[in-house]
Write a protein that holds these residues in place. Structure first.
Motif, PDB file in Angstrom:
ATOM      1  N   LEU A 122       0.835  -1.358   0.265  1.00 12.95           N
ATOM      2  CA  LEU A 122       0.164  -0.004   0.001  1.00 12.95           C
ATOM      3  C   LEU A 122       0.979   1.332   0.084  1.00 12.95           C
ATOM      4  O   LEU A 122       0.643   2.370  -0.720  1.00 12.95           O
ATOM      5  CB  LEU A 122      -0.922  -0.181   1.230  1.00 12.95           C
ATOM      6  N   ASN A 125       2.874   1.975  -3.327  1.00 11.29           N
ATOM      7  CA  ASN A 125       1.900   2.364  -4.518  1.00 11.29           C
ATOM      8  C   ASN A 125       1.056   3.550  -4.296  1.00 11.29           C
ATOM      9  O   ASN A 125       0.145   3.826  -4.946  1.00 11.29           O
ATOM     10  CB  ASN A 125       1.009   1.041  -4.896  1.00 11.29           C
ATOM     11  N   LEU A 127      -1.001   4.115  -1.801  1.00 15.37           N
ATOM     12  CA  LEU A 127      -2.233   3.980  -1.392  1.00 15.37           C
ATOM     13  C   LEU A 127      -2.489   4.428  -0.008  1.00 15.37           C
ATOM     14  O   LEU A 127      -3.641   4.626   0.462  1.00 15.37           O
ATOM     15  CB  LEU A 127      -2.951   2.523  -1.707  1.00 15.37           C
ATOM     16  N   TYR A 153      -9.452  -0.703  -0.646  1.00 15.30           N
ATOM     17  CA  TYR A 153      -8.460  -0.663  -1.799  1.00 15.30           C
ATOM     18  C   TYR A 153      -8.882  -1.907  -2.788  1.00 15.30           C
ATOM     19  O   TYR A 153      -8.229  -2.207  -3.523  1.00 15.30           O
ATOM     20  CB  TYR A 153      -7.160  -1.076  -1.497  1.00 15.30           C
ATOM     21  N   LYS A 154     -10.222  -2.241  -2.532  1.00 18.99           N
ATOM     22  CA  LYS A 154     -10.684  -3.211  -3.536  1.00 18.99           C
ATOM     23  C   LYS A 154     -10.633  -2.975  -4.801  1.00 18.99           C
ATOM     24  O   LYS A 154     -10.457  -3.862  -6.000  1.00 18.99           O
ATOM     25  CB  LYS A 154     -12.150  -3.935  -3.154  1.00 18.99           C
ATOM     26  N   GLU A 155     -11.071  -1.600  -5.164  1.00 26.24           N
ATOM     27  CA  GLU A 155     -11.195  -1.157  -6.511  1.00 26.24           C
ATOM     28  C   GLU A 155      -9.970  -0.998  -7.267  1.00 26.24           C
ATOM     29  O   GLU A 155      -9.616  -1.258  -8.462  1.00 26.24           O
ATOM     30  CB  GLU A 155     -12.100   0.138  -6.485  1.00 26.24           C
ATOM     31  N   VAL A 156      -8.761  -0.496  -6.465  1.00 23.82           N
ATOM     32  CA  VAL A 156      -7.623   0.061  -6.832  1.00 23.82           C
ATOM     33  C   VAL A 156      -6.516  -1.434  -7.199  1.00 23.82           C
ATOM     34  O   VAL A 156      -5.660  -1.528  -7.885  1.00 23.82           O
ATOM     35  CB  VAL A 156      -7.037   1.263  -6.315  1.00 23.82           C
ATOM     36  N   ALA A 157      -6.964  -2.347  -6.156  1.00 24.70           N
ATOM     37  CA  ALA A 157      -6.064  -3.574  -6.013  1.00 24.70           C
ATOM     38  C   ALA A 157      -6.765  -4.647  -5.726  1.00 24.70           C
ATOM     39  O   ALA A 157      -6.898  -5.166  -4.858  1.00 24.70           O
ATOM     40  CB  ALA A 157      -4.910  -3.212  -5.178  1.00 24.70           C
ATOM     41  N   GLN A 158      -7.516  -5.242  -6.907  1.00 28.20           N
ATOM     42  CA  GLN A 158      -8.351  -6.094  -6.905  1.00 28.20           C
ATOM     43  C   GLN A 158      -7.935  -7.346  -6.415  1.00 28.20           C
ATOM     44  O   GLN A 158      -8.514  -8.247  -5.615  1.00 28.20           O
ATOM     45  CB  GLN A 158      -9.081  -6.470  -8.227  1.00 28.20           C
TER      46      GLN A 158
END
Length: 179
Positions: A122, A125, A127, A153-158
């Protein structure tokens, strides 16, 4: 027989006090359990091992044992791996570990490494903007850790949840990439 048991109990109480756990402390029972089957020589050897492995002073090892007497029951290999990870890889100061020795009671494979990988990912990157204490991160219950560091962070790091679960099983998180 009763006199022998009483003598043994009194010796254990004295030993617990000797390692820095006062009789009225909440850790006193844990200290008694930790030393119940250890000779004085083994206790002394473990204290010396903790001092050398974690680069602690006499005072720091006393603080650590008074807060987490179960450290006396941990095997040397586990303590060595934890020391190498926390000091060399995570970058924690030995004095910080002595002040919060509960971190040494957590699983290196199932908790410490996976959480470190996630936080490192995180941060690398961009985040995670704030700098958090690893002692806090390691101490969070699983549900709270996931809610704070996986779910947002589900959307940006699936792949984050899947890689975290794999890391908790001891697998190498192959997709955790560092920018």
């Amino acid at each position: 027989m009763a006199a022998t048991n009483l003598e043994c109990l009194l010796a254990m109480v004295a030993c617990a006090k000797g390692i820095g756990v006062p009789r009225g402390s909440g850790m006193f029972r844990q200290a008694l359990r930790a030393i119940a089957f250890l000779s004085q020589d083994k206790i002394t050897a473990k204290v010396d091992y903790l001092k050398n492995t974690f680069r602690w002073s006499d005072a720091e090892v006393g603080i650590a044992i008074s807060k987490a007497p179960t450290l006396l029951t941990r095997n040397k290999e586990s303590l060595q791996r934890s020391s190498e990870f926390l000091i060399s890889e995570v970058g924690l100061e030995p004095a910080s570990i002595a002040q919060r020795p509960n971190v040494l009671t957590y699983s290196l494979v199932g908790r410490l490494r996976p959480r470190h990988h996630i936080i490192k990912f995180l941060k690398a990157n961009g985040l995670l903007k704030r700098d958090l204490s690893y002692n806090t991160i390691f101490s969070l219950v699983e549900k709270v850790f996931v809610e704070k560091f996986i779910c947002p962070y589900k959307e940006v790091a699936q792949h984050l949840a899947e890689d975290y679960a794999a890391a908790c099983r001891g697998e190498v998180p192959t997709r955790l990439r560092f920018a």
